[in-house]
Design a protein around this motif. Structure first.
Motif, PDB file in Angstrom:
ATOM      1  N   GLY A   1       1.101  -1.355  -0.333  1.00 59.67           N
ATOM      2  CA  GLY A   1      -0.003  -0.371  -0.052  1.00 59.67           C
ATOM      3  C   GLY A   1       0.951   1.313   0.007  1.00 59.67           C
ATOM      4  N   ALA A   2       0.460   2.439   0.669  1.00 61.06           N
ATOM      5  CA  ALA A   2       1.383   3.254   0.542  1.00 61.06           C
ATOM      6  C   ALA A   2       2.637   3.090   0.980  1.00 61.06           C
ATOM      7  CB  ALA A   2       0.087   4.542   2.434  1.00 61.06           C
ATOM      8  N   GLY A   3       3.627   3.980   0.839  1.00 65.27           N
ATOM      9  CA  GLY A   3       5.347   3.984   0.536  1.00 65.27           C
ATOM     10  C   GLY A   3       5.315   2.331  -0.234  1.00 65.27           C
ATOM     11  N   GLY A   4       4.859   1.099  -0.731  1.00 63.86           N
ATOM     12  CA  GLY A   4       4.559   0.278  -0.819  1.00 63.86           C
ATOM     13  C   GLY A   4       5.123  -0.820   0.020  1.00 63.86           C
ATOM     14  N   GLU A   5       4.691  -0.456   0.669  1.00 63.34           N
ATOM     15  CA  GLU A   5       4.865  -1.010   2.631  1.00 63.34           C
ATOM     16  C   GLU A   5       3.707  -2.002   2.093  1.00 63.34           C
ATOM     17  OE1 GLU A   5       5.857   1.113   5.947  1.00 63.34           O
ATOM     18  OE2 GLU A   5       8.445   1.215   4.698  1.00 63.34           O
ATOM     19  N   LEU A   6       3.478  -2.925   3.523  1.00 63.14           N
ATOM     20  CA  LEU A   6       2.233  -3.972   3.849  1.00 63.14           C
ATOM     21  C   LEU A   6       2.417  -3.119   4.528  1.00 63.14           C
ATOM     22  CD1 LEU A   6       3.512  -7.620   3.016  1.00 63.14           C
ATOM     23  CD2 LEU A   6       1.964  -6.132   1.723  1.00 63.14           C
ATOM     24  N   GLN A   7       0.934  -2.634   5.010  1.00 61.56           N
ATOM     25  CA  GLN A   7       0.526  -1.383   6.038  1.00 61.56           C
ATOM     26  C   GLN A   7      -0.770  -2.265   6.839  1.00 61.56           C
ATOM     27  OE1 GLN A   7       1.577   1.176   6.517  1.00 61.56           O
ATOM     28  NE2 GLN A   7       2.502   2.542   4.440  1.00 61.56           N
ATOM     29  N   LEU A   8      -0.646  -2.232   7.938  1.00 60.08           N
ATOM     30  CA  LEU A   8      -2.008  -2.530   8.976  1.00 60.08           C
ATOM     31  C   LEU A   8      -2.596  -1.769   9.360  1.00 60.08           C
ATOM     32  CD1 LEU A   8      -1.766  -4.396  11.854  1.00 60.08           C
ATOM     33  CD2 LEU A   8      -1.538  -2.713  13.152  1.00 60.08           C
ATOM     34  N   THR A   9      -2.867  -0.624   8.670  1.00 58.14           N
ATOM     35  CA  THR A   9      -3.419   0.567   8.255  1.00 58.14           C
ATOM     36  C   THR A   9      -4.809  -0.129   6.932  1.00 58.14           C
ATOM     37  OG1 THR A   9      -2.801   1.961   8.584  1.00 58.14           O
ATOM     38  CG2 THR A   9      -5.210   2.733   7.369  1.00 58.14           C
ATOM     39  N   ASP A  10      -4.470  -0.735   5.865  1.00 60.54           N
ATOM     40  CA  ASP A  10      -4.791  -1.497   5.242  1.00 60.54           C
ATOM     41  C   ASP A  10      -5.778  -3.249   5.463  1.00 60.54           C
ATOM     42  OD1 ASP A  10      -4.317   0.404   3.439  1.00 60.54           O
ATOM     43  OD2 ASP A  10      -2.354  -0.979   2.753  1.00 60.54           O
ATOM     44  N   ALA A  11      -4.931  -3.460   6.592  1.00 66.75           N
ATOM     45  CA  ALA A  11      -6.485  -4.759   6.710  1.00 66.75           C
ATOM     46  C   ALA A  11      -7.106  -4.147   8.058  1.00 66.75           C
ATOM     47  CB  ALA A  11      -4.633  -5.365   8.146  1.00 66.75           C
ATOM     48  N   LEU A  12      -7.081  -3.486   8.239  1.00 64.10           N
ATOM     49  CA  LEU A  12      -7.800  -2.802   9.208  1.00 64.10           C
ATOM     50  C   LEU A  12      -9.140  -2.643   8.741  1.00 64.10           C
ATOM     51  CD1 LEU A  12      -6.513  -0.501  12.123  1.00 64.10           C
ATOM     52  CD2 LEU A  12      -6.622  -3.006  11.683  1.00 64.10           C
ATOM     53  N   ARG A  13      -9.030  -2.468   6.938  1.00 61.47           N
ATOM     54  CA  ARG A  13      -9.555  -1.872   6.344  1.00 61.47           C
ATOM     55  C   ARG A  13     -11.011  -3.181   5.930  1.00 61.47           C
ATOM     56  NH1 ARG A  13      -8.021   2.189   1.384  1.00 61.47           N
ATOM     57  NH2 ARG A  13      -9.890   2.471   1.268  1.00 61.47           N
ATOM     58  N   VAL A  14      -9.915  -3.680   6.008  1.00 62.90           N
ATOM     59  CA  VAL A  14     -10.701  -4.672   5.266  1.00 62.90           C
ATOM     60  C   VAL A  14     -11.722  -5.445   6.600  1.00 62.90           C
ATOM     61  CG1 VAL A  14     -10.066  -7.756   4.671  1.00 62.90           C
ATOM     62  CG2 VAL A  14      -9.098  -6.214   3.808  1.00 62.90           C
ATOM     63  N   GLN A  15     -11.398  -5.181   7.479  1.00 61.62           N
ATOM     64  CA  GLN A  15     -12.440  -5.294   9.263  1.00 61.62           C
ATOM     65  C   GLN A  15     -13.397  -5.049   9.485  1.00 61.62           C
ATOM     66  OE1 GLN A  15      -9.119  -5.835  12.770  1.00 61.62           O
ATOM     67  NE2 GLN A  15      -9.614  -7.556  13.088  1.00 61.62           N
ATOM     68  N   ALA A  16     -12.681  -3.506   9.288  1.00 61.75           N
ATOM     69  CA  ALA A  16     -14.183  -2.347   9.348  1.00 61.75           C
ATOM     70  C   ALA A  16     -15.660  -2.143   8.232  1.00 61.75           C
ATOM     71  CB  ALA A  16     -13.651  -0.752   9.189  1.00 61.75           C
ATOM     72  N   ALA A  17     -14.747  -3.870   7.180  1.00 62.66           N
ATOM     73  CA  ALA A  17     -15.532  -3.294   5.913  1.00 62.66           C
ATOM     74  C   ALA A  17     -17.248  -4.638   6.567  1.00 62.66           C
ATOM     75  CB  ALA A  17     -15.030  -3.651   4.418  1.00 62.66           C
ATOM     76  N   GLY A  18     -16.334  -5.248   7.716  1.00 66.58           N
ATOM     77  CA  GLY A  18     -16.674  -6.558   7.484  1.00 66.58           C
ATOM     78  C   GLY A  18     -17.279  -7.093   9.375  1.00 66.58           C
ATOM     79  N   ARG A  19     -17.048  -5.565  10.104  1.00 68.19           N
ATOM     80  CA  ARG A  19     -17.394  -5.743  11.176  1.00 68.19           C
ATOM     81  C   ARG A  19     -17.520  -5.009  12.127  1.00 68.19           C
ATOM     82  NH1 ARG A  19     -13.163 -10.653  14.059  1.00 68.19           N
ATOM     83  NH2 ARG A  19     -15.229  -9.731  15.908  1.00 68.19           N
ATOM     84  N   PRO A  20     -17.643  -4.433  13.321  1.00 60.88           N
ATOM     85  CA  PRO A  20     -17.904  -2.954  14.217  1.00 60.88           C
ATOM     86  C   PRO A  20     -16.088  -2.928  14.326  1.00 60.88           C
ATOM     87  CG  PRO A  20     -19.099  -4.407  15.220  1.00 60.88           C
ATOM     88  CD  PRO A  20     -18.244  -4.912  13.644  1.00 60.88           C
ATOM     89  N   LEU A  21     -15.739  -1.660  13.578  1.00 54.78           N
ATOM     90  CA  LEU A  21     -14.368  -0.926  14.164  1.00 54.78           C
ATOM     91  C   LEU A  21     -15.007   0.297  14.657  1.00 54.78           C
ATOM     92  CD1 LEU A  21     -11.134  -1.652  12.220  1.00 54.78           C
ATOM     93  CD2 LEU A  21     -11.170   0.955  13.557  1.00 54.78           C
ATOM     94  N   HIS A  22     -13.586   0.179  16.281  1.00 56.67           N
ATOM     95  CA  HIS A  22     -13.996   1.641  17.250  1.00 56.67           C
ATOM     96  C   HIS A  22     -12.619   2.246  17.262  1.00 56.67           C
ATOM     97  CE1 HIS A  22     -17.537  -0.574  17.718  1.00 56.67           C
ATOM     98  NE2 HIS A  22     -18.342   0.889  17.852  1.00 56.67           N
ATOM     99  N   GLY A  23     -12.734   3.724  17.479  1.00 55.84           N
ATOM    100  CA  GLY A  23     -11.546   4.810  18.006  1.00 55.84           C
ATOM    101  C   GLY A  23     -11.421   5.002  18.941  1.00 55.84           C
ATOM    102  N   VAL A  24     -10.897   5.251  19.795  1.00 56.13           N
ATOM    103  CA  VAL A  24     -10.743   6.274  21.215  1.00 56.13           C
ATOM    104  C   VAL A  24     -10.034   6.908  21.000  1.00 56.13           C
ATOM    105  CG1 VAL A  24     -10.520   5.356  23.290  1.00 56.13           C
ATOM    106  CG2 VAL A  24     -11.308   3.721  22.483  1.00 56.13           C
ATOM    107  N   LEU A  25     -10.819   8.194  21.680  1.00 58.10           N
ATOM    108  CA  LEU A  25      -9.829   9.601  21.479  1.00 58.10           C
ATOM    109  C   LEU A  25     -10.097   9.909  23.510  1.00 58.10           C
ATOM    110  CD1 LEU A  25      -9.102  11.975  20.345  1.00 58.10           C
ATOM    111  CD2 LEU A  25     -11.331  12.840  20.467  1.00 58.10           C
ATOM    112  N   ARG A  26      -8.522  10.109  23.547  1.00 58.88           N
ATOM    113  CA  ARG A  26      -8.021   9.932  25.273  1.00 58.88           C
ATOM    114  C   ARG A  26      -7.088  11.857  25.173  1.00 58.88           C
ATOM    115  NH1 ARG A  26     -11.023   8.252  26.418  1.00 58.88           N
ATOM    116  NH2 ARG A  26     -12.199   6.404  28.148  1.00 58.88           N
TER     117      ARG A  26
END
Ligand code: G1P
Length: 292
Positions: A223-248
């Motif tokens: 993905g970005a920068g030619g690297e295997l990005q964790l963010t892209d794996a989370l994208r797949v998760q977000a498409a299929g089930r709930p994914l949340h963010g926490v702001l503190r």
């Protein structure tokens, strides 16, 4: 049920901190008298973690050396009556099991986390990027609770000026952040151009992930920068089930670059129970002297 395992990717080259990182891993740079890595582990332990998986590079054996026993040093400390320091040394790695796995090529954060698959097993787990120091375990503990409640992955968030988003993963939130600092995530984009960024909420280096992320990691394409990005794996998760963010509102230092590291050292030194008072006087003297 609780989150017990944390993965710390530590195989990076530390190019932002050369030349010291030629021979000292950035994870071992001192924050006063402890390696930054120790503070990351303390944060994880404070959030209930009892197993740390360090994803190391074979070129950084001094990370493992930090956890090895040092009988000669201990004998010397005991013989000279420095039992406080001997006890501190014995405590390293005692509250927590520390395992090592290896990443043999710098293929990206997604790949690094994927290297920990067997060590993590089939349970939710945390990921802590060791470049970022947090002032407390509060954010990670809140993220672990949200992961257990929602049975979905969770990312740590921070709001930044829009001009800064392109250095980070950015979330596309569903609605507003709630009173507990939690927001549902529709999608995530790694290092977008400002014009393409869906929000000003960036992913900071804390994640609590459900283990199905490993299948998404295995299927990653560069993905970005030619690297295997964790963010892209989370994208797949977000498409299929709930994914949340926490702001503190927690203190956060980017210790992977010299100014962030200096800020952490100075601020924590000013609060240090042993050195704080003397250091404050010294700093006041330096600043009182005016610009040099
Ligand atoms: C990584 C992640 C990015 C995240 C950042 C936080 O990027 O890929 O999504 O926002 O950490 O520090 P890196 O800093 O490794 O480029």
């Amino acid at each position: 049920m609780r989150v017990r395992t944390a993965v710390i990717p530590a195989a990076g080259l530390g190019t932002r901190f050369l030349p010291v990182t030629k021979s000292v891993p950035k994870e071992l740079l001192p924050i006063i008298d402890v390696p930054a890595l120790q503070l990351i582990i303390d944060e994880a332990v404070g959030a209930g973690i009892d197993h740390i998986v360090i994803v190391n590079s074979p070129n950084k054996p001094s990370i493992e050396a930090y956890f090895a026993e040092s009988p000669e040093v201990l004998a010397k400390l005991d013989a000279s009556g420095r039992s406080d320091m001997a006890d501190r040394m014995r405590a390293i790695g005692r509250d927590v099991k520390v395992s090592f796995v290896y990443q043999h090529a710098a293929l990206g954060l997604g790949h690094a986390v994927g290297c920990a698959r067997d060590a993590v097993g089939d349970q939710p787990f945390a990921v802590l990027l060791p470049d970022e120091l947090m002032g407390s375990s509060e954010l990670l503990a809140a993220m672990c609770a949200v992961c257990i409640d929602t049975a979905g992955s969770v990312v740590g968030l921070k709001r930044v000026p829009m001009d800064d988003v392109s250095a980070y993963g950015v979330i596309d939130p569903i609605g507003e952040v709630d009173a507990n600092g939690v927001v549902a995530v529709r999608d995530l984009i790694e290092k977008p151009a400002v014009a393409d960024a869906p929000s000003d909420l960036i992913i900071i280096g804390r994640y609590v992930l459900t283990p199905d992320v490993f299948d998404a990691i295995d299927a990653l394409k560069p993905g970005a920068g030619g690297e295997l990005q964790l963010t892209d794996a989370l994208r797949v998760q977000a498409a299929g089930r709930p994914l949340h963010g926490v702001l503190r509102d927690v203190r956060r230092y980017d210790t992977g670059n010299p100014v962030g590291w200096l800020s952490a050292v100075v601020e924590l030194a000013l609060e240090h129970p042993r050195y704080g008072e003397a250091f404050r006087a010294e700093l006041e003297r330096m600043i009182g002297r005016g610009p040099v």
